[in-house]
Enzyme design. Structure first.
Site, PDB file in Angstrom:
ATOM      1  N   SER A 236      -8.943  -6.644  55.026  1.00  0.00           N
ATOM      2  CA  SER A 236      -9.259  -7.786  56.008  1.00  0.00           C
ATOM      3  C   SER A 236     -10.380  -6.988  56.701  1.00  0.00           C
ATOM      4  O   SER A 236     -10.963  -7.784  57.182  1.00  0.00           O
ATOM      5  CB  SER A 236      -7.956  -8.366  56.315  1.00  0.00           C
ATOM      6  OG  SER A 236      -6.874  -8.620  55.830  1.00  0.00           O
TER       7      SER A 236
ATOM      8  N   HIS B 182     -11.718  -8.829  48.585  1.00  0.00           N
ATOM      9  CA  HIS B 182     -10.809  -9.526  49.378  1.00  0.00           C
ATOM     10  C   HIS B 182     -10.860 -10.174  48.971  1.00  0.00           C
ATOM     11  O   HIS B 182     -11.814 -11.629  49.048  1.00  0.00           O
ATOM     12  CB  HIS B 182     -11.059  -9.183  50.676  1.00  0.00           C
ATOM     13  CG  HIS B 182     -10.944  -9.559  51.771  1.00  0.00           C
ATOM     14  ND1 HIS B 182     -12.208 -10.459  52.672  1.00  0.00           N
ATOM     15  CD2 HIS B 182      -9.745 -10.412  52.128  1.00  0.00           C
ATOM     16  CE1 HIS B 182     -11.251 -10.941  53.727  1.00  0.00           C
ATOM     17  NE2 HIS B 182     -10.240 -10.548  53.640  1.00  0.00           N
TER      18      HIS B 182
ATOM     19  N   GLU C 101     -13.866 -12.184  48.472  1.00  0.00           N
ATOM     20  CA  GLU C 101     -15.572 -11.433  48.877  1.00  0.00           C
ATOM     21  C   GLU C 101     -15.559  -9.958  48.828  1.00  0.00           C
ATOM     22  O   GLU C 101     -14.698  -9.216  48.366  1.00  0.00           O
ATOM     23  CB  GLU C 101     -15.284 -10.867  50.135  1.00  0.00           C
ATOM     24  CG  GLU C 101     -16.128 -10.797  52.163  1.00  0.00           C
ATOM     25  CD  GLU C 101     -15.138 -10.896  53.642  1.00  0.00           C
ATOM     26  OE1 GLU C 101     -14.297 -11.210  53.527  1.00  0.00           O
ATOM     27  OE2 GLU C 101     -16.231 -11.358  54.162  1.00  0.00           O
TER      28      GLU C 101
ATOM     29  N   ASN D  29     -13.169 -12.651  57.949  1.00  0.00           N
ATOM     30  CA  ASN D  29     -12.870 -12.300  59.606  1.00  0.00           C
ATOM     31  C   ASN D  29     -13.108 -12.079  60.983  1.00  0.00           C
ATOM     32  O   ASN D  29     -12.814 -12.565  61.870  1.00  0.00           O
ATOM     33  CB  ASN D  29     -11.960 -10.818  59.251  1.00  0.00           C
ATOM     34  CG  ASN D  29     -10.526 -11.170  58.487  1.00  0.00           C
ATOM     35  OD1 ASN D  29     -10.142 -12.328  58.444  1.00  0.00           O
ATOM     36  ND2 ASN D  29     -10.633 -10.756  57.170  1.00  0.00           N
TER      37      ASN D  29
HETATM   38  N1  NAD Z   1      -1.775 -12.010  54.742  1.00  0.00           N
HETATM   39  C1  NAD Z   1      -3.669 -12.431  55.194  1.00  0.00           C
HETATM   40  O1  NAD Z   1      -3.387 -13.787  54.438  1.00  0.00           O
HETATM   41  C2  NAD Z   1      -4.338 -11.289  54.096  1.00  0.00           C
HETATM   42  C3  NAD Z   1      -5.792 -12.294  53.495  1.00  0.00           C
HETATM   43  C4  NAD Z   1      -6.219 -11.215  52.801  1.00  0.00           C
HETATM   44  C5  NAD Z   1      -6.251 -10.402  52.882  1.00  0.00           C
HETATM   45  N2  NAD Z   1      -4.607  -9.669  53.061  1.00  0.00           N
HETATM   46  C6  NAD Z   1      -5.186  -7.681  53.673  1.00  0.00           C
HETATM   47  O2  NAD Z   1      -3.930  -7.713  52.186  1.00  0.00           O
HETATM   48  C7  NAD Z   1      -3.525  -6.237  52.607  1.00  0.00           C
HETATM   49  C8  NAD Z   1      -1.781  -6.991  52.483  1.00  0.00           C
HETATM   50  O3  NAD Z   1      -1.234  -7.734  53.289  1.00  0.00           O
HETATM   51  P1  NAD Z   1      -0.302  -8.771  52.906  1.00  0.00           P
HETATM   52  O4  NAD Z   1      -0.101  -9.906  54.131  1.00  0.00           O
HETATM   53  O5  NAD Z   1      -0.029  -9.123  51.979  1.00  0.00           O
HETATM   54  O6  NAD Z   1       0.672  -7.962  53.954  1.00  0.00           O
HETATM   55  P2  NAD Z   1       2.563  -7.276  53.874  1.00  0.00           P
HETATM   56  O7  NAD Z   1       2.700  -6.515  55.083  1.00  0.00           O
HETATM   57  O8  NAD Z   1       3.090  -9.340  53.168  1.00  0.00           O
HETATM   58  O9  NAD Z   1       2.981  -6.634  52.393  1.00  0.00           O
HETATM   59  C9  NAD Z   1       3.000  -5.323  52.670  1.00  0.00           C
HETATM   60  C10 NAD Z   1       3.706  -5.110  50.983  1.00  0.00           C
HETATM   61  O10 NAD Z   1       2.875  -3.352  51.005  1.00  0.00           O
HETATM   62  C11 NAD Z   1       4.010  -2.729  50.888  1.00  0.00           C
HETATM   63  N3  NAD Z   1       3.704  -1.084  50.971  1.00  0.00           N
HETATM   64  C12 NAD Z   1       3.735  -0.245  52.085  1.00  0.00           C
HETATM   65  N4  NAD Z   1       2.463   0.375  52.305  1.00  0.00           N
HETATM   66  C13 NAD Z   1       3.624   1.134  50.507  1.00  0.00           C
HETATM   67  C14 NAD Z   1       2.740   2.409  50.127  1.00  0.00           C
HETATM   68  N5  NAD Z   1       2.523   3.689  51.360  1.00  0.00           N
HETATM   69  N6  NAD Z   1       2.679   2.242  48.675  1.00  0.00           N
HETATM   70  C15 NAD Z   1       3.644   0.498  47.830  1.00  0.00           C
HETATM   71  N7  NAD Z   1       3.340  -0.370  48.758  1.00  0.00           N
HETATM   72  C16 NAD Z   1       3.526  -0.217  50.494  1.00  0.00           C
HETATM   73  C17 NAD Z   1       5.239  -3.327  52.388  1.00  0.00           C
HETATM   74  O11 NAD Z   1       6.726  -2.795  50.826  1.00  0.00           O
HETATM   75  C18 NAD Z   1       4.258  -4.158  52.171  1.00  0.00           C
HETATM   76  O12 NAD Z   1       5.734  -4.758  50.935  1.00  0.00           O
HETATM   77  C19 NAD Z   1      -3.808  -5.911  53.925  1.00  0.00           C
HETATM   78  O13 NAD Z   1      -4.831  -5.072  53.552  1.00  0.00           O
HETATM   79  C20 NAD Z   1      -4.442  -7.284  54.808  1.00  0.00           C
HETATM   80  O14 NAD Z   1      -4.943  -6.798  55.550  1.00  0.00           O
HETATM   81  C21 NAD Z   1      -4.254  -9.972  54.053  1.00  0.00           C
END
Ligand code: NAD
Length: 295
Positions: A118, A139, A151, A189
């Site tokens: 993000s 993104h 994005e 963001n």
């Molecule tokens: N939540 C949102 O609305 C949103 C929107 C756009 C982008 N993002 C981005 O997407 C990414 C993920 O966010 P999320 O909300 O899905 O997080 P989340 O916490 O729901 O999930 C993250 C997952 O990554 C896993 N993980 C951690 N380290 C790891 C590794 N070394 N290898 C493999 N898996 C690993 C964790 O076990 C977990 O299941 C982030 O970079 C976030 O900024 C989130």
């Protein structure tokens, strides 16, 4: 491009895997946590059922989509065959730099490495790899199967060819890609998070309650969801992490996270994923119950 590896199977990873698999790609879904992978498969199946109910897909498409997804707990195994890796692991700089270094060592030459981050610098992530020209931001928005925007973020070294490939691939997924440059928060963001932070400050300073703030923005600005509810859906920890990147990246106090947001994350109130944030999410119910504390 046929083989897609998605790293991280949380909120975003399961949606990204779902979207690629539904469009006929072979998806390897990787997470360090086996229980996260099992939960992701359940979520994907549940979301496909919802699509069947709406009449947008049939039972055969659900089966085909699920058959296109294989799960792994080992990055090397899950990424060995990838034409494209989309990383959607936890929003943490150290985790991402380590992962991209490892991916650049274990993947086939010519692989494109994309991050769904993000806010973390694509240029910095790319610098951890052997071939920064092939690293890009992809993104997606939450919920991925529903939201149209991707994005597409060009790092300092990303080539026109790689950017063109990712723009075209996004269109193949039925998405609308928008190309942007790599500065803190990119576009989405940089604009969204200061609005959410301001909504938290408005609550923190007692100007209005959760319902009132969200209602003003829903009915007054025609937003489909208020900023506090949206923060709960994104994850308050994710919001805080992004605000820290904006604050550090621009060095401007206007991005400083509201102390209430910091406290809520410290206390483990992360929004929908933890069962409570600005609202409470009762098990088995879609209704939001405003947390008494902030009502
Ligand atoms: N939540 C949102 O609305 C949103 C929107 C756009 C982008 N993002 C981005 O997407 C990414 C993920 O966010 P999320 O909300 O899905 O997080 P989340 O916490 O729901 O999930 C993250 C997952 O990554 C896993 N993980 C951690 N380290 C790891 C590794 N070394 N290898 C493999 N898996 C690993 C964790 O076990 C977990 O299941 C982030 O970079 C976030 O900024 C989130």
């Amino acid at each position: 491009m046929k083989n897609i590896t998605v790293i991280g199977s949380g909120t975003m990873g399961n949606g990204i895997a779902h979207t690629f698999a539904q469009n006929g790609f072979n998806v390897s879904l990787v997470d360090i946590s086996d229980s996260a992978l099992q939960k992701a498969l359940q979520t994907i199946a549940g979301n496909l059922d919802r699509q069947i109910k709406k009449g947008s897909i049939d039972e055969a498409a659900k089966t085909a989509t699920l058959n296109n997804i294989k799960t792994y707990t080992d990055v090397k195994e899950g990424a060995a065959n990838a034409d494209l890796v989309v990383e959607a692991a936890t929003e943490n700089r150290e985790i991402k730099l380590k992962l991209f270094k490892q991916l650049s060592e274990v993947c086939k030459p010519g692989v494109i490495l994309a991050s769904n981050t993000s806010s973390i610098s694509i240029t910095e992530i790319a610098a951890a790899t052997a071939n920064p020209a092939n690293v890009i931001g992809m993104h997606f928005m939450n919920p991925v199967p529903v939201m149209k925007l991707v994005e597409v973020i060009r790092g300092y070294a990303t080539t026109d060819e790689v950017t063109g490939t990712i723009m075209e691939l996004s269109r193949q997924l039925g998405k609308a890609p928008v190309e942007v440059n790599d500065y803190p928060g990119f576009v989405a963001n940089r604009i969204l998070m200061p609005m959410i932070n301001e909504a938290v400050y408005t609550l923190f300073e007692g100007v209005a309650g959760v319902h009132e703030i969200d209602t003003v923005m829903k009915l007054g600005m025609a937003h489909p969801m208020g900023p506090l509810q949206l923060a709960d859906f994104i994850g308050l920890d994710v919001c805080l992490a992004i605000l820290k990147v904006l604050h550090n990246g621009f060095g401007n106090p206007k991005y400083a996270p509201c102390p209430l947001l910091v406290n809520m994350v410290t206390a483990g109130h992360l929004g929908v994923k933890s069962g409570s944030g600005f609202y409470k999410y009762t098990a088995g119910s879609k209704d939001l119950v405003v947390a008494e504390k902030f009502a």
